[in-house]
Design a protein around this motif. Sequence first.
Motif, PDB file in Angstrom:
ATOM      1  N   VAL A  30       0.836  -1.203   0.000  1.00  0.00           N
ATOM      2  CA  VAL A  30       0.000   0.000   0.000  1.00  0.00           C
ATOM      3  C   VAL A  30       0.873   1.257   0.000  1.00  0.00           C
ATOM      4  O   VAL A  30       0.610   2.205  -0.746  1.00  0.00           O
ATOM      5  N   VAL A  31       1.915   1.263   0.817  1.00  0.00           N
ATOM      6  CA  VAL A  31       2.815   2.419   0.851  1.00  0.00           C
ATOM      7  C   VAL A  31       3.473   2.605  -0.511  1.00  0.00           C
ATOM      8  O   VAL A  31       3.540   3.721  -1.040  1.00  0.00           O
ATOM      9  N   ALA A  32       3.930   1.517  -1.109  1.00  0.00           N
ATOM     10  CA  ALA A  32       4.556   1.593  -2.430  1.00  0.00           C
ATOM     11  C   ALA A  32       3.583   2.153  -3.467  1.00  0.00           C
ATOM     12  O   ALA A  32       3.951   2.999  -4.285  1.00  0.00           O
ATOM     13  N   GLU A  33       2.330   1.711  -3.419  1.00  0.00           N
ATOM     14  CA  GLU A  33       1.328   2.227  -4.355  1.00  0.00           C
ATOM     15  C   GLU A  33       1.123   3.723  -4.162  1.00  0.00           C
ATOM     16  O   GLU A  33       1.027   4.474  -5.132  1.00  0.00           O
ATOM     17  N   ARG A  34       1.079   4.170  -2.916  1.00  0.00           N
ATOM     18  CA  ARG A  34       0.909   5.600  -2.636  1.00  0.00           C
ATOM     19  C   ARG A  34       2.095   6.420  -3.139  1.00  0.00           C
ATOM     20  O   ARG A  34       1.941   7.590  -3.478  1.00  0.00           O
ATOM     21  N   LEU A  35       3.251   5.796  -3.164  1.00  0.00           N
ATOM     22  CA  LEU A  35       4.465   6.467  -3.631  1.00  0.00           C
ATOM     23  C   LEU A  35       4.642   6.355  -5.149  1.00  0.00           C
ATOM     24  O   LEU A  35       5.525   6.995  -5.709  1.00  0.00           O
ATOM     25  N   GLY A  36       3.826   5.506  -5.766  1.00  0.00           N
ATOM     26  CA  GLY A  36       3.985   5.262  -7.200  1.00  0.00           C
ATOM     27  C   GLY A  36       5.229   4.452  -7.511  1.00  0.00           C
ATOM     28  O   GLY A  36       5.842   4.606  -8.561  1.00  0.00           O
ATOM     29  N   LYS A  37       5.595   3.578  -6.575  1.00  0.00           N
ATOM     30  CA  LYS A  37       6.807   2.760  -6.698  1.00  0.00           C
ATOM     31  C   LYS A  37       6.431   1.282  -6.645  1.00  0.00           C
ATOM     32  O   LYS A  37       5.368   0.918  -6.132  1.00  0.00           O
ATOM     33  N   PRO A  38       7.322   0.405  -7.107  1.00  0.00           N
ATOM     34  CA  PRO A  38       7.081  -1.036  -6.959  1.00  0.00           C
ATOM     35  C   PRO A  38       7.241  -1.447  -5.493  1.00  0.00           C
ATOM     36  O   PRO A  38       7.963  -0.781  -4.736  1.00  0.00           O
ATOM     37  N   PRO A  39       6.590  -2.538  -5.094  1.00  0.00           N
ATOM     38  CA  PRO A  39       6.658  -2.966  -3.686  1.00  0.00           C
ATOM     39  C   PRO A  39       8.063  -3.186  -3.157  1.00  0.00           C
ATOM     40  O   PRO A  39       8.326  -2.948  -1.975  1.00  0.00           O
ATOM     41  N   PHE A  57      12.409  10.536   2.014  1.00  0.00           N
ATOM     42  CA  PHE A  57      11.910  10.396   3.381  1.00  0.00           C
ATOM     43  C   PHE A  57      10.634  11.208   3.583  1.00  0.00           C
ATOM     44  O   PHE A  57       9.667  10.728   4.173  1.00  0.00           O
ATOM     45  N   LEU A  58      10.627  12.438   3.075  1.00  0.00           N
ATOM     46  CA  LEU A  58       9.423  13.276   3.189  1.00  0.00           C
ATOM     47  C   LEU A  58       8.248  12.651   2.443  1.00  0.00           C
ATOM     48  O   LEU A  58       7.112  12.691   2.930  1.00  0.00           O
ATOM     49  N   ASP A  59       8.507  12.056   1.288  1.00  0.00           N
ATOM     50  CA  ASP A  59       7.445  11.380   0.533  1.00  0.00           C
ATOM     51  C   ASP A  59       6.910  10.172   1.298  1.00  0.00           C
ATOM     52  O   ASP A  59       5.697   9.933   1.333  1.00  0.00           O
ATOM     53  N   VAL A  60       7.797   9.418   1.910  1.00  0.00           N
ATOM     54  CA  VAL A  60       7.378   8.249   2.702  1.00  0.00           C
ATOM     55  C   VAL A  60       6.528   8.700   3.883  1.00  0.00           C
ATOM     56  O   VAL A  60       5.478   8.122   4.167  1.00  0.00           O
ATOM     57  N   ALA A  61       6.959   9.746   4.561  1.00  0.00           N
ATOM     58  CA  ALA A  61       6.193  10.260   5.703  1.00  0.00           C
ATOM     59  C   ALA A  61       4.788  10.671   5.262  1.00  0.00           C
ATOM     60  O   ALA A  61       3.801  10.370   5.937  1.00  0.00           O
TER      61      ALA A  61
END
Length: 78
Positions: A30-39, A57-61
Amino acid sequence: MPKSIHTERHRKLRELLIAKRKAAGLTQTVVAERLGKPPFYVAKYEGGDRRLDVLEFLDVAAAIGFDPCEPIHSLLRE
């Protein structure tokens, strides 16, 4: 300062990120999807295989939904 990503402070940051993600009830996928990245992107930084730069880091937060200053202050108190 050691150049290795395998420092105690890096380990603590990874633990904080994992704890924040789990407290939010989110999976790595889910976090990866929100970031537009692969799992594997989330798995690699959580597992210590890669570091996050400040902007990442700011994007992950933001993707997880926590104040990015909190873990930084926590690491500074160490």
